[in-house]
Scaffold this motif. Structure first.
Motif, short mmCIF file in Angstrom:
data_model
loop_
_atom_site.label_atom_id
_atom_site.label_comp_id
_atom_site.label_asym_id
_atom_site.label_seq_id
_atom_site.Cartn_x
_atom_site.Cartn_y
_atom_site.Cartn_z
N ASN A 43 -4.32 7.47 -2.95
CA ASN A 43 -6.22 6.96 -2.26
C ASN A 43 -6.44 7.77 -3.92
O ASN A 43 -7.41 6.05 -3.95
CB ASN A 43 -6.32 7.95 -1.44
CG ASN A 43 -5.88 7.55 0.21
OD1 ASN A 43 -5.69 7.09 0.25
ND2 ASN A 43 -6.01 8.80 1.69
N ALA A 44 -6.35 7.96 -4.76
CA ALA A 44 -7.19 7.65 -6.05
C ALA A 44 -6.91 6.17 -7.17
O ALA A 44 -7.57 6.07 -7.27
CB ALA A 44 -6.97 9.05 -6.90
N ALA A 45 -5.32 6.69 -7.03
CA ALA A 45 -4.92 5.37 -7.48
C ALA A 45 -4.87 4.32 -6.43
O ALA A 45 -5.44 3.22 -7.42
CB ALA A 45 -2.69 5.71 -7.47
N ILE A 46 -5.28 4.19 -5.54
CA ILE A 46 -5.70 3.06 -4.38
C ILE A 46 -7.38 2.65 -5.38
O ILE A 46 -7.43 1.55 -5.77
CB ILE A 46 -6.14 2.98 -3.08
CG1 ILE A 46 -4.40 2.89 -2.82
CG2 ILE A 46 -6.60 1.35 -2.32
CD1 ILE A 46 -4.60 3.35 -1.50
N TRP A 80 -6.51 -4.54 5.11
CA TRP A 80 -5.22 -3.87 4.57
C TRP A 80 -5.19 -2.66 4.77
O TRP A 80 -4.66 -2.30 5.94
CB TRP A 80 -5.22 -3.72 3.05
CG TRP A 80 -3.88 -3.01 2.86
CD1 TRP A 80 -2.36 -3.25 3.16
CD2 TRP A 80 -3.97 -1.27 2.75
NE1 TRP A 80 -2.22 -1.56 2.58
CE2 TRP A 80 -2.45 -0.43 2.53
CE3 TRP A 80 -5.24 -0.66 1.93
CZ2 TRP A 80 -2.56 0.67 1.98
CZ3 TRP A 80 -5.18 0.73 2.18
CH2 TRP A 80 -3.60 1.18 1.54
N THR A 81 -7.26 -1.78 4.57
CA THR A 81 -7.28 -0.95 5.40
C THR A 81 -6.64 -1.18 7.04
O THR A 81 -6.01 0.15 7.14
CB THR A 81 -8.58 -0.02 4.55
OG1 THR A 81 -8.84 -0.29 2.91
CG2 THR A 81 -8.73 1.22 5.36
N ALA A 82 -7.67 -1.41 7.26
CA ALA A 82 -7.32 -1.97 8.97
C ALA A 82 -5.87 -1.99 9.08
O ALA A 82 -5.80 -1.07 10.19
CB ALA A 82 -7.99 -2.94 9.62
N ALA A 107 2.62 10.51 5.59
CA ALA A 107 3.92 9.37 4.39
C ALA A 107 3.87 7.76 5.21
O ALA A 107 4.32 7.27 4.04
CB ALA A 107 5.02 10.68 5.66
N CYS A 108 3.25 7.45 6.27
CA CYS A 108 3.30 6.39 6.30
C CYS A 108 1.78 5.63 5.13
O CYS A 108 2.22 4.66 4.81
CB CYS A 108 3.03 5.72 7.90
SG CYS A 108 2.91 4.32 7.92
N ARG A 109 1.43 6.35 5.42
CA ARG A 109 -0.16 5.89 4.52
C ARG A 109 0.26 6.53 3.08
O ARG A 109 -0.14 4.95 2.25
CB ARG A 109 -0.77 6.91 4.75
CG ARG A 109 -2.03 6.46 6.63
CD ARG A 109 -2.99 7.89 6.81
NE ARG A 109 -4.33 7.37 5.76
CZ ARG A 109 -5.18 6.88 6.85
NH1 ARG A 109 -5.20 6.47 7.40
NH2 ARG A 109 -6.32 6.77 5.54
N VAL A 110 0.96 7.15 3.10
CA VAL A 110 1.54 7.52 1.13
C VAL A 110 2.11 5.98 1.00
O VAL A 110 1.81 5.28 0.01
CB VAL A 110 2.14 8.39 0.87
CG1 VAL A 110 3.00 8.55 -0.19
CG2 VAL A 110 1.16 9.65 1.11
N GLY A 113 0.15 2.52 1.16
CA GLY A 113 -0.77 2.46 -0.45
C GLY A 113 0.34 2.93 -1.56
O GLY A 113 -0.66 2.07 -2.51
N ARG A 114 1.24 2.81 -1.55
CA ARG A 114 1.62 3.08 -3.09
C ARG A 114 1.52 1.40 -3.17
O ARG A 114 1.61 1.15 -4.39
CB ARG A 114 3.03 3.86 -3.08
CG ARG A 114 3.08 5.40 -3.00
CD ARG A 114 4.88 5.81 -3.03
NE ARG A 114 4.68 7.11 -2.97
CZ ARG A 114 5.52 8.19 -3.23
NH1 ARG A 114 6.23 7.65 -2.78
NH2 ARG A 114 6.08 9.22 -3.59
#
Length: 125
Positions: A43-46, A80-82, A107-110, A113-114
């Motif tokens: 999230n910080a990288a995003i 994208w967030t939605a 894990a999906c969010r990671v 997010g990557r």
């Protein structure tokens, strides 16, 4: 031999499941904590990559005299967030309420997010 070369050419984030990166953590609780820490870093990288992309969009709008790139990027980020939230909830639902649901969602969010960081950094260049 070919597979070894292909494997070395791909970044680990492209081939590794976040839960597998935490497998050495031990228990399910420890794996959940590891994946949660990973999500915090992603999230910080995003946030950082979005800020860079937003700066590039604003610069483009300034150069062209058109307010197009910034609103398009903002709309893209909101969409994208939605998508991420809905997709990861669907992944979690596929666990039928089992004990791994939270880990699967995180894990999906990671994972998504990557991929988003990569997309945003391409836009920022």
């Amino acid at each position: 031999m070919r597979w070894a070369i292909v494997f070395l050419l791909f970044p680990m984030s492209a081939v590794a499941d976040p839960t597998l990166e935490c497998i050495d953590a031990g228990s399910q609780v420890e794996i959940g904590s590891c994946v949660s820490d990973m999500e915090t870093r992603v999230n910080a990288a995003i946030d950082s990559s979005y800020s860079l992309a937003l700066g590039a969009a604003r610069e483009l709008d300034d150069v062209t005299g058109r307010a197009v790139a910034t609103p398009a990027l903002e709309a893209s980020q909101n969409a994208w967030t939605a998508y991420r939230d809905a997709q990861c909830e669907a992944v979690g639902a596929s666990f039928g309420g089992g004990s791994g649901t939270g880990i699967a969602i995180t894990a999906c969010r990671v994972d998504l997010g990557r991929a988003r960081v990569d997309e945003l950094l391409r836009y920022a260049n």
